[in-house]
Write an enzyme that holds these catalytic residues in place. Structure first.
Site, PDB file in Angstrom:
ATOM      1  N   GLU A 176      -8.444   4.500  12.079  1.00  0.00           N
ATOM      2  CA  GLU A 176      -7.406   4.497  13.105  1.00  0.00           C
ATOM      3  C   GLU A 176      -7.659   5.683  14.036  1.00  0.00           C
ATOM      4  OE1 GLU A 176      -3.348   4.127  11.395  1.00  0.00           O
ATOM      5  OE2 GLU A 176      -4.380   4.051   9.454  1.00  0.00           O
TER       6      GLU A 176
ATOM      7  N   ASP B   8       0.865  -1.186   0.000  1.00  0.00           N
ATOM      8  CA  ASP B   8       0.000   0.000   0.000  1.00  0.00           C
ATOM      9  C   ASP B   8       0.894   1.225   0.000  1.00  0.00           C
ATOM     10  OD1 ASP B   8      -0.096   1.185   3.015  1.00  0.00           O
ATOM     11  OD2 ASP B   8      -0.066  -1.008   3.106  1.00  0.00           O
TER      12      ASP B   8
END
Length: 334
Positions: A169, A82
């Protein structure tokens, strides 16, 4: 994948202060006592409170931890990466030739931020033949429709793209979003965003979660109807995520891949090469390239860390940097 310290594009203290004053309308109240450490209203029960004094718990006995290092990622056949703007200009042809089977590319953050390398990476990865998907990093002080509206305005609805990803997150270093994350409110907002993503793209989105967020918010099978991409750079996912079935695992933040200068996150798919071919064809209509042989993960114990080097405390980071085999972490990891 990490948030920036100040989300607002404006640096004025007065502007940031004005924004903070309006956060009560974001679904949760402004918390003036919020510290650098993530604040969660609820968490999973602690298995080992002495070792994990805040909210992190092990799902396997402590004396069995040595059986579950993150280097077990080498047991899986299909690997990918990623990326975001922090990887700079990527040579996607080299990336493909190195054996990378898939890539997730950062597209947006919050209600108005766009990753400056997204369009370039999106087009170049496709041209090189790397199956790719886009992810949105949640900024907890914008409304769900603003978040997904930003993402949908930037990421094309292409049948051969991997499912969209919602990156969730805690953001304790944010200079503008001092929101305590209450589990019920966060799950409601996430469900709203995921529903909007699925409606727009026609594919069930993937949830990306860090360890602390999962154990505080997503535990007990919350939103288990969605596939999950888990982060665990020290242990096999079973240690931190228990028996939750995962689709992707981010096992390393300091990986090295030809075509990319510096460190990059590395991930694996939960299944065999045949499972990957079937999953990819179902999601995108693409035929998977032959899976390349993967070398063993040779990280030493001192390199198996729970978080990115850039996110460690001062003492921990100094110890990490002094390790003989430790790579130099990038200036920012996201």
């Amino acid at each position: 994948m990490r948030s920036l310290k100040c989300f607002s594009p404006l640096s004025s203290v007065l502007v940031c202060a004005a924004l903070a004053a309006t956060l009560a309308g974001c679904g949760s109240s402004y918390d003036p006592g919020f510290s650098r450490r993530p604040r969660f209203q609820t968490s999973a029960p602690l298995i080992n409170p002495k070792r994990d004094p805040s909210f992190l718990a092990y799902a396997v006995p402590e004396n069995d931890l040595h059986k579950f290092p993150a280097t077990r990622s080498a047991e899986f056949a299909v690997h990918g990466i990623d990326v975001s703007k922090y990887q700079g200009n990527i040579d996607w042809e080299q990336v493909k030739d190195s054996g990378v089977s898939f890539a997730f590319i950062k597209a947006t953050e919050g209600g108005d931020r766009v990753d400056s390398k997204f369009a370039q990476n999106w087009a170049a990865a496709k041209a090189a033949g790397v199956p790719r998907g886009a992810y949105h990093f949640v900024y907890w002080c914008r409304r769900p429709h603003e978040e997904i509206g930003n993402f949908a305005s930037i990421v094309p609805n292409e049948p051969d793209a991997l499912p969209p990803v919602l990156d969730v997150e805690a953001t304790p270093t944010s200079g503008t979003c001092k929101r305590t994350l209450y589990r019920e409110e966060v799950l409601r907002d996430m469900k709203d965003m995921l529903t909007q993503m699925e409606r727009h793209y026609g594919k069930k989105p993937i949830i990306y979660s860090s360890v602390d967020f999962y154990q505080a918010i997503l535990h007990s099978d919350a939103l288990s109807e969605y596939p999950i991409w888990v982060r665990s750079t020290k242990y096999h996912p079973q240690v931190r995520y228990g028996d939750r079935k995962w689709t992707f695992w981010q096992y390393r933040s300091d990986g090295r891949v030809p075509g990319i200068t510096g460190a990059v996150d590395q991930n694996t798919f939960n299944g065999s090469a045949d499972h990957w071919r079937s999953w990819l064809a179902h999601q995108t209509g693409l035929a998977a390239a032959p899976v390349a042989a993967r070398p063993a993960d040779d990280r030493g114990g001192k390199q198996l860390i729970e978080e990115d080097p850039a996110m460690l405390s001062g003492g921990e980071k100094n110890a990490y940097d002094k390790a003989a085999s430790a790579p130099v972490p990038p200036a920012a990891v996201q």
